[in-house]
Design a protein around this motif. Structure first.
Motif, PDB file in Angstrom:
ATOM      1  N   ASP A 143       0.814  -1.219   0.000  1.00 40.89           N
ATOM      2  CA  ASP A 143       0.000   0.000   0.000  1.00 40.89           C
ATOM      3  C   ASP A 143       0.844   1.264   0.000  1.00 40.89           C
ATOM      4  O   ASP A 143       0.353   2.345   0.302  1.00 40.89           O
ATOM      5  N   GLY A 144       2.113   1.128  -0.303  1.00 46.91           N
ATOM      6  CA  GLY A 144       2.998   2.281  -0.323  1.00 46.91           C
ATOM      7  C   GLY A 144       3.788   2.412   0.965  1.00 46.91           C
ATOM      8  O   GLY A 144       3.704   1.576   1.857  1.00 46.91           O
ATOM      9  N   VAL A 145       4.543   3.495   1.027  1.00 50.76           N
ATOM     10  CA  VAL A 145       5.425   3.742   2.166  1.00 50.76           C
ATOM     11  C   VAL A 145       4.832   4.864   3.012  1.00 50.76           C
ATOM     12  O   VAL A 145       4.742   6.009   2.553  1.00 50.76           O
ATOM     13  N   PRO A 146       4.388   4.565   4.237  1.00 46.83           N
ATOM     14  CA  PRO A 146       3.836   5.622   5.081  1.00 46.83           C
ATOM     15  C   PRO A 146       4.918   6.623   5.473  1.00 46.83           C
ATOM     16  O   PRO A 146       6.053   6.241   5.743  1.00 46.83           O
ATOM     17  N   LEU A 147       4.555   7.886   5.468  1.00 42.41           N
ATOM     18  CA  LEU A 147       5.489   8.946   5.850  1.00 42.41           C
ATOM     19  C   LEU A 147       5.123   9.433   7.246  1.00 42.41           C
ATOM     20  O   LEU A 147       4.076  10.050   7.439  1.00 42.41           O
ATOM     21  N   PRO A 148       5.970   9.143   8.223  1.00 45.99           N
ATOM     22  CA  PRO A 148       5.666   9.507   9.610  1.00 45.99           C
ATOM     23  C   PRO A 148       5.403  11.009   9.758  1.00 45.99           C
ATOM     24  O   PRO A 148       6.051  11.830   9.115  1.00 45.99           O
ATOM     25  N   ASP A 149       4.436  11.325  10.582  1.00 46.33           N
ATOM     26  CA  ASP A 149       4.097  12.720  10.905  1.00 46.33           C
ATOM     27  C   ASP A 149       3.591  13.530   9.716  1.00 46.33           C
ATOM     28  O   ASP A 149       3.618  14.760   9.752  1.00 46.33           O
ATOM     29  N   GLN A 150       3.142  12.860   8.649  1.00 50.69           N
ATOM     30  CA  GLN A 150       2.556  13.564   7.511  1.00 50.69           C
ATOM     31  C   GLN A 150       1.176  12.988   7.245  1.00 50.69           C
ATOM     32  O   GLN A 150       1.020  11.783   7.117  1.00 50.69           O
ATOM     33  N   THR A 151       0.181  13.877   7.185  1.00 53.29           N
ATOM     34  CA  THR A 151      -1.187  13.435   6.948  1.00 53.29           C
ATOM     35  C   THR A 151      -1.788  14.198   5.778  1.00 53.29           C
ATOM     36  O   THR A 151      -1.354  15.307   5.448  1.00 53.29           O
ATOM     37  N   ASP A 152      -2.806  13.578   5.166  1.00 50.67           N
ATOM     38  CA  ASP A 152      -3.531  14.249   4.091  1.00 50.67           C
ATOM     39  C   ASP A 152      -4.662  15.078   4.697  1.00 50.67           C
ATOM     40  O   ASP A 152      -4.787  15.183   5.918  1.00 50.67           O
ATOM     41  N   ARG A 153      -5.495  15.655   3.855  1.00 43.72           N
ATOM     42  CA  ARG A 153      -6.583  16.517   4.340  1.00 43.72           C
ATOM     43  C   ARG A 153      -7.597  15.775   5.203  1.00 43.72           C
ATOM     44  O   ARG A 153      -8.298  16.367   6.001  1.00 43.72           O
ATOM     45  N   ARG A 154      -7.686  14.477   5.035  1.00 49.54           N
ATOM     46  CA  ARG A 154      -8.636  13.674   5.822  1.00 49.54           C
ATOM     47  C   ARG A 154      -8.024  13.125   7.110  1.00 49.54           C
ATOM     48  O   ARG A 154      -8.656  12.367   7.826  1.00 49.54           O
ATOM     49  N   GLY A 155      -6.767  13.472   7.351  1.00 48.61           N
ATOM     50  CA  GLY A 155      -6.108  13.018   8.564  1.00 48.61           C
ATOM     51  C   GLY A 155      -5.451  11.657   8.447  1.00 48.61           C
ATOM     52  O   GLY A 155      -4.958  11.119   9.426  1.00 48.61           O
ATOM     53  N   ARG A 156      -5.452  11.078   7.242  1.00 45.01           N
ATOM     54  CA  ARG A 156      -4.808   9.773   7.040  1.00 45.01           C
ATOM     55  C   ARG A 156      -3.312   9.976   6.814  1.00 45.01           C
ATOM     56  O   ARG A 156      -2.890  10.992   6.261  1.00 45.01           O
ATOM     57  N   THR A 157      -2.533   8.998   7.217  1.00 41.43           N
ATOM     58  CA  THR A 157      -1.095   9.062   7.014  1.00 41.43           C
ATOM     59  C   THR A 157      -0.786   9.129   5.519  1.00 41.43           C
ATOM     60  O   THR A 157      -1.298   8.327   4.741  1.00 41.43           O
ATOM     61  N   ARG A 158       0.012  10.104   5.145  1.00 43.00           N
ATOM     62  CA  ARG A 158       0.413  10.243   3.746  1.00 43.00           C
ATOM     63  C   ARG A 158       1.363   9.104   3.387  1.00 43.00           C
ATOM     64  O   ARG A 158       2.177   8.684   4.200  1.00 43.00           O
ATOM     65  N   ARG A 159       1.227   8.594   2.158  1.00 44.06           N
ATOM     66  CA  ARG A 159       2.055   7.477   1.705  1.00 44.06           C
ATOM     67  C   ARG A 159       2.673   7.787   0.354  1.00 44.06           C
ATOM     68  O   ARG A 159       2.056   8.433  -0.483  1.00 44.06           O
ATOM     69  N   LEU A 160       3.881   7.293   0.163  1.00 46.78           N
ATOM     70  CA  LEU A 160       4.524   7.329  -1.150  1.00 46.78           C
ATOM     71  C   LEU A 160       4.163   6.052  -1.884  1.00 46.78           C
ATOM     72  O   LEU A 160       4.172   4.975  -1.284  1.00 46.78           O
ATOM     73  N   THR A 161       3.867   6.167  -3.164  1.00 48.81           N
ATOM     74  CA  THR A 161       3.699   4.948  -3.952  1.00 48.81           C
ATOM     75  C   THR A 161       5.069   4.288  -4.073  1.00 48.81           C
ATOM     76  O   THR A 161       6.108   4.931  -3.865  1.00 48.81           O
ATOM     77  N   LEU A 162       5.084   3.031  -4.438  1.00 48.47           N
ATOM     78  CA  LEU A 162       6.374   2.354  -4.615  1.00 48.47           C
ATOM     79  C   LEU A 162       7.177   2.992  -5.738  1.00 48.47           C
ATOM     80  O   LEU A 162       8.402   3.110  -5.648  1.00 48.47           O
ATOM     81  N   ALA A 163       6.503   3.443  -6.790  1.00 46.67           N
ATOM     82  CA  ALA A 163       7.211   4.113  -7.894  1.00 46.67           C
ATOM     83  C   ALA A 163       7.845   5.419  -7.406  1.00 46.67           C
ATOM     84  O   ALA A 163       8.998   5.722  -7.753  1.00 46.67           O
TER      85      ALA A 163
END
Length: 78
Positions: A23-43
């Motif tokens: 599901d990608g790489v979670p970025l600690p302490d970074q959230t999107d507008r909905r409060g979910r942890t922001r993630r980098l795609t594998l690409a």
């Protein structure tokens, strides 16, 4: 460069602890507008690794870009 290194560290930690990357790489302490942890795609994570390598040694980055199959595998991954 700090952001790139931080993203690569997140990828490295995830892989080193045998945590799923599907599901990608979670970025600690970074959230999107909905409060979910922001993630980098594998690409995107792979691009960050190549960017960090380029900061360190452009010749190695060129070699990796020519020999790595990661991008190809990600494109064909279902």
């Amino acid at each position: 460069m700090f952001t790139t290194a931080s993203h690569v560290r997140s990828l490295r930690n995830r892989a080193a602890h045998h945590e799923p990357l599907i599901d990608g790489v979670p970025l600690p302490d970074q959230t999107d507008r909905r409060g979910r942890t922001r993630r980098l795609t594998l690409a995107d994570a792979h691009a960050e690794v190549l960017r960090l390598v380029e900061y360190i040694d452009k010749d190695v980055a060129t070699w990796l870009g020519q020999t790595s199959r990661v991008s190809e595998l990600l494109r064909t991954w279902p």
